[in-house]
Motif scaffolding. Sequence first.
Motif, mmCIF file in Angstrom:
data_model
loop_
_atom_site.group_PDB
_atom_site.id
_atom_site.type_symbol
_atom_site.label_atom_id
_atom_site.label_comp_id
_atom_site.label_asym_id
_atom_site.label_seq_id
_atom_site.Cartn_x
_atom_site.Cartn_y
_atom_site.Cartn_z
ATOM 1 N N GLY A 1 0.838 -1.195 0.000
ATOM 2 C CA GLY A 1 0.000 0.000 0.000
ATOM 3 C C GLY A 1 0.869 1.239 0.000
ATOM 4 N N LEU A 2 0.363 2.318 -0.586
ATOM 5 C CA LEU A 2 1.123 3.562 -0.662
ATOM 6 C C LEU A 2 0.144 4.717 -0.759
ATOM 7 C CD1 LEU A 2 3.951 4.886 -0.976
ATOM 8 C CD2 LEU A 2 3.619 4.723 -3.435
ATOM 9 N N GLY A 3 0.309 5.713 0.096
ATOM 10 C CA GLY A 3 -0.600 6.859 0.095
ATOM 11 C C GLY A 3 -2.018 6.405 0.405
ATOM 12 N N ALA A 4 -2.949 6.776 -0.451
ATOM 13 C CA ALA A 4 -4.347 6.407 -0.247
ATOM 14 C C ALA A 4 -4.650 4.980 -0.712
ATOM 15 C CB ALA A 4 -5.260 7.381 -0.984
ATOM 16 N N MET A 5 -3.701 4.345 -1.422
ATOM 17 C CA MET A 5 -3.935 2.982 -1.923
ATOM 18 C C MET A 5 -3.722 1.972 -0.797
ATOM 19 S SD MET A 5 -2.191 0.907 -5.080
ATOM 20 C CE MET A 5 -0.565 0.879 -4.365
ATOM 21 N N PRO A 6 -4.727 1.153 -0.532
ATOM 22 C CA PRO A 6 -4.576 0.131 0.509
ATOM 23 C C PRO A 6 -3.671 -1.000 0.013
ATOM 24 C CG PRO A 6 -6.719 -0.070 -0.537
ATOM 25 C CD PRO A 6 -6.065 1.155 -1.118
ATOM 26 N N PRO A 7 -3.189 -1.848 0.922
ATOM 27 C CA PRO A 7 -2.392 -2.999 0.491
ATOM 28 C C PRO A 7 -3.136 -3.818 -0.561
ATOM 29 C CG PRO A 7 -2.327 -2.791 2.874
ATOM 30 C CD PRO A 7 -3.343 -1.793 2.373
ATOM 31 N N ARG A 8 -2.373 -4.267 -1.536
ATOM 32 C CA ARG A 8 -2.886 -5.064 -2.662
ATOM 33 C C ARG A 8 -3.972 -4.301 -3.429
ATOM 34 N NH1 ARG A 8 -0.720 -10.028 -2.473
ATOM 35 N NH2 ARG A 8 0.270 -10.591 -0.518
ATOM 36 N N GLY A 9 -3.940 -2.998 -3.345
ATOM 37 C CA GLY A 9 -4.905 -2.172 -4.066
ATOM 38 C C GLY A 9 -6.326 -2.343 -3.564
ATOM 39 N N GLY A 10 -6.480 -2.995 -2.422
ATOM 40 C CA GLY A 10 -7.811 -3.247 -1.877
ATOM 41 C C GLY A 10 -8.324 -4.631 -2.210
ATOM 42 N N GLY A 11 -7.598 -5.358 -3.035
ATOM 43 C CA GLY A 11 -8.003 -6.725 -3.392
ATOM 44 C C GLY A 11 -7.345 -7.720 -2.452
ATOM 45 N N SER A 12 -7.911 -7.883 -1.270
ATOM 46 C CA SER A 12 -7.281 -8.719 -0.242
ATOM 47 C C SER A 12 -7.157 -10.184 -0.644
ATOM 48 C CB SER A 12 -8.061 -8.605 1.068
ATOM 49 O OG SER A 12 -9.389 -9.039 0.877
ATOM 50 N N ASP A 13 -7.925 -10.620 -1.635
ATOM 51 C CA ASP A 13 -7.861 -12.016 -2.061
ATOM 52 C C ASP A 13 -6.825 -12.249 -3.166
ATOM 53 O OD1 ASP A 13 -9.343 -10.559 -3.952
ATOM 54 O OD2 ASP A 13 -10.462 -12.340 -4.579
ATOM 55 N N LEU A 14 -6.112 -11.197 -3.570
ATOM 56 C CA LEU A 14 -5.126 -11.339 -4.650
ATOM 57 C C LEU A 14 -3.861 -12.037 -4.156
ATOM 58 C CD1 LEU A 14 -5.341 -7.780 -6.264
ATOM 59 C CD2 LEU A 14 -6.435 -9.887 -7.054
ATOM 60 N N THR A 15 -3.353 -12.917 -4.982
ATOM 61 C CA THR A 15 -2.070 -13.553 -4.671
ATOM 62 C C THR A 15 -0.947 -12.606 -5.085
ATOM 63 O OG1 THR A 15 -1.879 -14.609 -6.834
ATOM 64 C CG2 THR A 15 -3.065 -15.850 -5.102
ATOM 65 N N ASP A 16 0.277 -12.907 -4.645
ATOM 66 C CA ASP A 16 1.428 -12.088 -5.038
ATOM 67 C C ASP A 16 1.614 -12.103 -6.556
ATOM 68 O OD1 ASP A 16 1.898 -11.448 -2.412
ATOM 69 O OD2 ASP A 16 3.613 -12.799 -2.159
ATOM 70 N N ALA A 17 1.379 -13.257 -7.167
ATOM 71 C CA ALA A 17 1.528 -13.371 -8.632
ATOM 72 C C ALA A 17 0.499 -12.498 -9.351
ATOM 73 C CB ALA A 17 1.385 -14.826 -9.060
ATOM 74 N N GLU A 18 -0.727 -12.468 -8.851
ATOM 75 C CA GLU A 18 -1.768 -11.642 -9.468
ATOM 76 C C GLU A 18 -1.460 -10.157 -9.308
ATOM 77 O OE1 GLU A 18 -5.796 -14.354 -9.224
ATOM 78 O OE2 GLU A 18 -5.100 -13.387 -7.380
ATOM 79 N N VAL A 19 -0.949 -9.774 -8.140
ATOM 80 C CA VAL A 19 -0.573 -8.381 -7.921
ATOM 81 C C VAL A 19 0.535 -7.999 -8.897
ATOM 82 C CG1 VAL A 19 0.476 -6.752 -6.294
ATOM 83 C CG2 VAL A 19 -1.308 -8.308 -5.508
ATOM 84 N N LEU A 20 1.519 -8.875 -9.065
ATOM 85 C CA LEU A 20 2.614 -8.603 -10.003
ATOM 86 C C LEU A 20 2.089 -8.460 -11.424
ATOM 87 C CD1 LEU A 20 5.623 -8.254 -10.569
ATOM 88 C CD2 LEU A 20 5.786 -10.756 -10.777
ATOM 89 N N ARG A 21 1.209 -9.352 -11.843
ATOM 90 C CA ARG A 21 0.639 -9.265 -13.204
ATOM 91 C C ARG A 21 -0.125 -7.953 -13.395
ATOM 92 N NH1 ARG A 21 -1.899 -14.430 -12.328
ATOM 93 N NH2 ARG A 21 -0.164 -15.849 -12.208
ATOM 94 N N ALA A 22 -0.901 -7.551 -12.391
ATOM 95 C CA ALA A 22 -1.654 -6.294 -12.489
ATOM 96 C C ALA A 22 -0.707 -5.100 -12.522
ATOM 97 C CB ALA A 22 -2.625 -6.170 -11.320
ATOM 98 N N THR A 23 0.355 -5.151 -11.743
ATOM 99 C CA THR A 23 1.341 -4.067 -11.718
ATOM 100 C C THR A 23 2.001 -3.933 -13.079
ATOM 101 O OG1 THR A 23 1.746 -4.463 -9.372
ATOM 102 C CG2 THR A 23 3.403 -3.196 -10.548
ATOM 103 N N VAL A 24 2.397 -5.049 -13.646
ATOM 104 C CA VAL A 24 3.019 -5.040 -14.979
ATOM 105 C C VAL A 24 2.035 -4.517 -16.014
ATOM 106 C CG1 VAL A 24 3.902 -6.541 -16.811
ATOM 107 C CG2 VAL A 24 4.720 -6.813 -14.470
ATOM 108 N N TYR A 25 0.799 -4.993 -15.962
ATOM 109 C CA TYR A 25 -0.208 -4.539 -16.926
ATOM 110 C C TYR A 25 -0.391 -3.028 -16.852
ATOM 111 C CZ TYR A 25 -4.666 -3.741 -19.194
ATOM 112 O OH TYR A 25 -5.653 -3.240 -20.010
ATOM 113 N N LEU A 26 -0.570 -2.510 -15.654
ATOM 114 C CA LEU A 26 -0.806 -1.082 -15.466
ATOM 115 C C LEU A 26 0.417 -0.261 -15.864
ATOM 116 C CD1 LEU A 26 -2.867 0.993 -14.585
ATOM 117 C CD2 LEU A 26 -2.160 0.640 -12.233
ATOM 118 N N ALA A 27 1.607 -0.716 -15.493
ATOM 119 C CA ALA A 27 2.843 -0.005 -15.859
ATOM 120 C C ALA A 27 3.050 -0.018 -17.377
ATOM 121 C CB ALA A 27 4.038 -0.641 -15.151
#
Length: 152
Positions: free
Chosen positions: A113-139
């Motif tokens: 989490g950073l600033g107003a963004m909660p950990p895992r973007g608020g998706g508490s059910d996301l795995t680390d791999a899913e968070v990484l895929r979403a981060t790559v997609y968004l970047a």
Amino acid sequence: MSEHRAPRAAKRSLRFALPAVAVVSAAVLAGCGQQAQVDEEVTAAAILPVAKVEVVMQKVAAGARTGEEVYKAVCTTCHASGVLGAPTTGDAGQWAPRLGKGLDALNASVINGLGAMPPRGGGSDLTDAEVLRATVYLANTAGAGFPEPAQD
């Protein structure tokens, strides 16, 4: 003498008409208290909505979501419009300082989490791999060019 008989004849016919009117009125009023039979199928068909909406819950196995699926389900709420200072999807200028830190630092910010963004973007059910895929997609929408992580 004929004048004398006319009022008597009128009184006689009135004497028979009044009870007849009373009986008919009583019969009509007695029928008012009965409730009509209601056909429930006809009523249900008459009040059916014009359209029906069916919501189907589809469970996705943990870790199986793509970066785009996670982005659309979790990240788009803030990043599509830039709510609360979130960098807007696809805006290279807003993403440049963040992308300069590298993928690992960017992904750590999402997980923790950073600033107003909660950990895992608020998706508490996301795995680390899913968070990484979403981060790559968004970047990558902002021109990062990070390699897409493999699906498990």
